[in-house]
Design a protein around this motif. Sequence first.
Motif, short mmCIF file in Angstrom:
data_model
loop_
_atom_site.label_atom_id
_atom_site.label_comp_id
_atom_site.label_asym_id
_atom_site.label_seq_id
_atom_site.Cartn_x
_atom_site.Cartn_y
_atom_site.Cartn_z
N MET A 38 10.62 7.28 -12.89
CA MET A 38 9.19 7.45 -12.64
C MET A 38 8.58 6.20 -12.01
O MET A 38 7.84 6.25 -11.07
CB MET A 38 8.47 7.78 -13.96
N ASN A 39 8.95 5.04 -12.61
CA ASN A 39 8.43 3.78 -12.07
C ASN A 39 8.90 3.56 -10.64
O ASN A 39 8.17 3.02 -9.80
CB ASN A 39 8.86 2.61 -12.95
N THR A 40 10.14 3.96 -10.36
CA THR A 40 10.68 3.82 -9.00
C THR A 40 9.89 4.67 -8.02
O THR A 40 9.58 4.21 -6.91
CB THR A 40 12.16 4.24 -8.97
N LEU A 41 9.53 5.88 -8.42
CA LEU A 41 8.75 6.76 -7.55
C LEU A 41 7.38 6.17 -7.28
O LEU A 41 6.90 6.17 -6.14
CB LEU A 41 8.61 8.14 -8.20
N VAL A 42 6.73 5.67 -8.33
CA VAL A 42 5.41 5.06 -8.17
C VAL A 42 5.47 3.84 -7.27
O VAL A 42 4.63 3.65 -6.39
CB VAL A 42 4.83 4.67 -9.55
N ASP A 43 6.50 3.02 -7.48
CA ASP A 43 6.66 1.82 -6.65
C ASP A 43 6.90 2.20 -5.19
O ASP A 43 6.41 1.53 -4.27
CB ASP A 43 7.83 0.97 -7.16
N ASP A 44 7.67 3.28 -4.98
CA ASP A 44 7.95 3.74 -3.62
C ASP A 44 6.68 4.21 -2.93
O ASP A 44 6.45 3.91 -1.76
CB ASP A 44 8.98 4.87 -3.67
N ILE A 45 5.84 4.93 -3.68
CA ILE A 45 4.57 5.41 -3.13
C ILE A 45 3.66 4.23 -2.79
O ILE A 45 3.03 4.18 -1.73
CB ILE A 45 3.87 6.36 -4.12
N LYS A 46 3.59 3.26 -3.70
CA LYS A 46 2.75 2.07 -3.46
C LYS A 46 3.22 1.32 -2.22
O LYS A 46 2.42 0.84 -1.43
CB LYS A 46 2.80 1.14 -4.69
N TYR A 47 4.55 1.22 -2.07
CA TYR A 47 5.10 0.51 -0.92
C TYR A 47 4.72 1.19 0.39
O TYR A 47 4.31 0.55 1.35
CB TYR A 47 6.62 0.41 -1.04
N LYS A 48 4.86 2.52 0.40
CA LYS A 48 4.55 3.28 1.61
C LYS A 48 3.06 3.19 1.94
O LYS A 48 2.67 3.05 3.10
CB LYS A 48 4.99 4.73 1.45
N LEU A 49 2.21 3.27 0.92
CA LEU A 49 0.77 3.18 1.14
C LEU A 49 0.39 1.80 1.66
O LEU A 49 -0.49 1.67 2.51
CB LEU A 49 0.01 3.49 -0.15
N SER A 50 1.05 0.76 1.16
CA SER A 50 0.73 -0.61 1.58
C SER A 50 1.11 -0.86 3.03
O SER A 50 0.59 -1.78 3.66
CB SER A 50 1.43 -1.63 0.67
N ASN A 51 2.03 -0.04 3.56
CA ASN A 51 2.46 -0.22 4.94
C ASN A 51 1.73 0.67 5.94
O ASN A 51 2.04 0.65 7.13
CB ASN A 51 3.97 0.03 5.05
N LEU A 52 0.77 1.45 5.46
CA LEU A 52 -0.04 2.26 6.36
C LEU A 52 -1.05 1.37 7.06
O LEU A 52 -1.57 0.40 6.49
CB LEU A 52 -0.79 3.35 5.58
N ASN A 53 -1.38 1.68 8.33
CA ASN A 53 -2.47 0.94 8.98
C ASN A 53 -3.79 1.47 8.46
O ASN A 53 -3.85 2.48 7.72
CB ASN A 53 -2.36 1.04 10.51
N VAL A 54 -4.90 0.83 8.84
CA VAL A 54 -6.20 1.15 8.24
C VAL A 54 -6.62 2.60 8.50
O VAL A 54 -7.22 3.25 7.63
CB VAL A 54 -7.29 0.19 8.73
N LEU A 55 -6.31 3.12 9.68
CA LEU A 55 -6.70 4.49 9.99
C LEU A 55 -5.81 5.50 9.29
O LEU A 55 -6.26 6.59 8.93
CB LEU A 55 -6.71 4.71 11.51
N GLU A 56 -4.55 5.15 9.09
CA GLU A 56 -3.66 6.01 8.31
C GLU A 56 -4.10 6.06 6.85
O GLU A 56 -3.96 7.09 6.19
CB GLU A 56 -2.22 5.54 8.43
N LYS A 57 -4.64 4.95 6.35
CA LYS A 57 -5.17 4.94 4.99
C LYS A 57 -6.39 5.86 4.88
O LYS A 57 -6.59 6.53 3.85
CB LYS A 57 -5.52 3.51 4.57
N ILE A 58 -7.20 5.90 5.94
CA ILE A 58 -8.35 6.81 5.95
C ILE A 58 -7.86 8.26 5.94
O ILE A 58 -8.45 9.13 5.28
CB ILE A 58 -9.25 6.53 7.17
N ILE A 59 -6.78 8.53 6.68
CA ILE A 59 -6.18 9.87 6.66
C ILE A 59 -5.75 10.22 5.24
O ILE A 59 -6.01 11.33 4.75
CB ILE A 59 -4.98 9.95 7.62
#
Length: 282
Positions: A1-22
């Motif tokens: 579970m922690n690995t999944l959460v960490d993976d999601i956090k990593y992917k979100l942190s690598n989004l550009n600002v407009l992708e974060k708005i998406i």
Amino acid sequence: MNTLVDDIKYKLSNLNVLEKIIAINVVVFVLSLLLKPFLVWFELPSQFFEFIAVPWTIMTYAFLHYDFIHLLFNMLWLYFLGRMFLNLFNPKLALNVYFLGAISGGFLFVICYSLLPSVFKGNPTLVGASGAVRALLIFLCAYMPKQEVRLFVFNIKLWHVGAVIVALDVLGLFGTNSGGSLAHLGGSLLGYAYAQQLLKGNDIGKGFESMADTVSGWFKSSKKGPLKTVHKNKSKIGGYSKSDFNAFNNQKKIDVILDKISKSGYESLTAEEKEFLFRAEK
């Protein structure tokens, strides 16, 4: 579970600002399936005196989509425009154009519905990011109108794309979604004006950017790292000596300056570089 959460956090942190708005828009859409009755407080009302009671809606409406197709097309536009925009400009400029486009579109909607109730009927509230997305699109079309993009099997200049989109939105004023078309046109006006002023060296979004920085600062740690001083080398153009730069052909000169914008933002350009880019666009 922690690995999944960490993976999601990593992917979100690598989004550009407009992708974060998406991503935010998608999350809000999912929430709207369960909480739609409560989201009425975030929709933009069409009447001025209703709007001043809920002023935050001038921005929050742009994050609401109740129809999946509406969300899908807006987010697809935002994704592809975002890739093009952020290859040329810094993230703060993208956010300035996006949010000011949403505000401009919202204001035009409220003003027209309040002052011309016999002309504009229906659409008691406004939702959707279309005005903000239009601002990004028309900004690019106005900033580099001669730039060509691939459309199926042929190339088309950006200003042609912008002209067709605006013409369709004007025709939309006479259709069933006149409120949405007003928001589109408001965003388009902002995008055009922003690009024209930026070509002259004036960033009209600086006031909004400062306000946004102030607000975001309220939620940041007060700890500060050592101050860094950035110096602009005004004896060079695009990182090259003036003699080397002058030896390039015009297209190479433009490419050098655009590369500098993509790395450091428009504000990093010297007055000489801005002047050259402005003359080249002419």
